[in-house]
Design a protein around this motif. Sequence first.
Motif, short mmCIF file in Angstrom:
data_model
loop_
_atom_site.label_atom_id
_atom_site.label_comp_id
_atom_site.label_asym_id
_atom_site.label_seq_id
_atom_site.Cartn_x
_atom_site.Cartn_y
_atom_site.Cartn_z
N MET A 198 0.83 -1.37 -0.15
CA MET A 198 -0.03 -0.01 0.07
C MET A 198 0.81 1.16 0.03
O MET A 198 0.47 2.36 -0.71
CB MET A 198 -0.88 -0.05 1.23
CG MET A 198 -2.03 -0.87 1.02
SD MET A 198 -3.17 -1.01 2.43
CE MET A 198 -3.95 0.67 2.28
N ALA A 199 2.02 1.17 0.61
CA ALA A 199 2.74 2.28 1.02
C ALA A 199 3.29 2.59 -0.70
O ALA A 199 3.36 3.75 -1.06
CB ALA A 199 3.90 2.19 1.72
N LYS A 200 3.75 1.32 -1.37
CA LYS A 200 4.11 1.68 -2.74
C LYS A 200 3.07 1.95 -3.64
O LYS A 200 3.53 2.77 -4.63
CB LYS A 200 5.06 0.27 -3.18
CG LYS A 200 5.60 0.35 -4.33
CD LYS A 200 6.44 -0.96 -4.85
CE LYS A 200 7.07 -0.95 -6.02
NZ LYS A 200 7.90 -2.14 -6.27
N GLN A 201 2.12 1.48 -3.54
CA GLN A 201 1.12 1.59 -4.78
C GLN A 201 0.25 2.85 -4.43
O GLN A 201 -0.47 3.28 -5.47
CB GLN A 201 0.24 0.30 -4.96
CG GLN A 201 0.92 -0.74 -5.54
CD GLN A 201 0.05 -1.90 -5.59
OE1 GLN A 201 -0.88 -2.22 -5.03
NE2 GLN A 201 0.64 -2.82 -6.53
N ASN A 202 -0.10 3.13 -3.30
CA ASN A 202 -1.01 4.16 -2.83
C ASN A 202 -0.43 5.44 -2.27
O ASN A 202 -0.72 6.59 -2.74
CB ASN A 202 -2.09 3.75 -1.70
CG ASN A 202 -2.91 2.59 -2.27
OD1 ASN A 202 -2.81 2.20 -3.24
ND2 ASN A 202 -3.41 2.08 -1.21
N VAL A 203 0.64 5.20 -1.49
CA VAL A 203 1.25 6.59 -0.95
C VAL A 203 2.33 7.04 -2.01
O VAL A 203 2.15 8.46 -2.37
CB VAL A 203 2.03 6.24 0.24
CG1 VAL A 203 2.59 7.47 1.14
CG2 VAL A 203 0.89 5.68 1.50
N ARG A 204 3.06 6.51 -2.50
CA ARG A 204 4.12 6.80 -3.32
C ARG A 204 3.47 7.77 -4.67
O ARG A 204 4.08 8.62 -4.76
CB ARG A 204 5.23 5.89 -3.87
CG ARG A 204 5.74 5.32 -2.57
CD ARG A 204 7.18 4.95 -2.87
NE ARG A 204 7.92 5.30 -4.24
CZ ARG A 204 8.80 4.51 -4.81
NH1 ARG A 204 8.81 3.14 -4.46
NH2 ARG A 204 8.97 4.63 -6.12
N PRO A 205 2.49 7.25 -5.29
CA PRO A 205 1.95 8.04 -6.39
C PRO A 205 1.43 9.17 -5.89
O PRO A 205 1.43 10.32 -6.56
CB PRO A 205 0.67 7.14 -6.89
CG PRO A 205 1.46 5.69 -6.60
CD PRO A 205 1.84 5.91 -5.33
N LEU A 206 0.77 9.33 -4.64
CA LEU A 206 0.34 10.66 -4.12
C LEU A 206 1.30 11.51 -4.05
O LEU A 206 1.30 12.75 -4.16
CB LEU A 206 -0.50 10.30 -2.68
CG LEU A 206 -1.88 9.98 -2.81
CD1 LEU A 206 -2.45 9.43 -1.69
CD2 LEU A 206 -2.82 10.96 -3.84
N ILE A 207 2.58 11.08 -3.37
CA ILE A 207 3.89 11.89 -3.08
C ILE A 207 4.27 12.23 -4.35
O ILE A 207 4.53 13.65 -4.45
CB ILE A 207 4.77 11.07 -2.12
CG1 ILE A 207 4.26 10.91 -1.25
CG2 ILE A 207 6.25 11.94 -2.25
CD1 ILE A 207 5.25 10.08 -0.13
N ASP A 208 4.57 11.58 -5.54
CA ASP A 208 4.75 12.08 -6.64
C ASP A 208 4.07 13.31 -7.14
O ASP A 208 4.59 14.08 -7.83
CB ASP A 208 4.89 11.04 -7.61
CG ASP A 208 5.70 9.89 -7.60
OD1 ASP A 208 6.86 10.18 -6.63
OD2 ASP A 208 5.74 8.73 -7.94
N LYS A 209 2.58 13.10 -7.07
CA LYS A 209 1.76 13.98 -7.57
C LYS A 209 1.82 15.49 -6.61
O LYS A 209 2.01 16.49 -7.28
CB LYS A 209 0.24 13.57 -7.24
CG LYS A 209 -0.49 14.66 -7.93
CD LYS A 209 -1.98 13.85 -7.73
CE LYS A 209 -3.13 14.81 -8.43
NZ LYS A 209 -4.35 14.44 -8.41
N ILE A 210 1.99 15.30 -5.25
CA ILE A 210 2.44 16.48 -4.55
C ILE A 210 3.60 17.13 -5.05
O ILE A 210 3.62 18.34 -4.90
CB ILE A 210 2.34 16.01 -3.02
CG1 ILE A 210 0.82 15.89 -2.84
CG2 ILE A 210 2.87 17.21 -2.27
CD1 ILE A 210 0.92 15.01 -1.43
#
Length: 188
Positions: A43-55
């Motif tokens: 979940m950290a890889k698939q959900n959190v990291r893409p949000l961080i990339d967007k931010i």
Amino acid sequence: EKTNVWLLSRRLGKTTTLINLGFELCLSQPKSIVKFLSPTKMMAKQNVRPLIDKILEDCPDDLKPVLKEADYIYYFQNGSEFQMAGADSGHAEKLRGADSHLCLIDEAGSIDRLDYIIKSILLPTTLLTKGKIILAGTPPVESEHDMLQYIETAEMNGNLVKKTIYDISRLTPEMMAEAEKEQGGKHT
């Protein structure tokens, strides 16, 4: 309070808000350590990291942290760190030790052994820093889940943040009506 509980509806922006809080602390206070826990490493890889990339898409280079992928840590130029882990398969243990100024637990109602992780791993990291812990999520499915005790305590202390689907301002009345219909009515 030392430990704060956010009981929030899906699609309200829990994860994005937690990331933003963590990054804001990292940027505003040099050498800050933020620990971010998801239910699983995946979940950290698939959900959190893409949000961080967007931010970080429009983040100026002089403020942008660098991800060391092997460690799941974003390093800021001012010495701050945003450390990520999943709670599954003992991965939460990687957050043990050292100091932390803020611990963010995303989808806390889906984390096994939540009380152990908070009391044995995260709380000790906040002792010297007077750091805080935020548990965010929807209500757990299991009736015996540790999150329920944290919700109850926060409610008794008057510091439970509770937002429902009706607090999502970006939903139109039509979208709300569709959600009610599809999910079994207004009180589901």
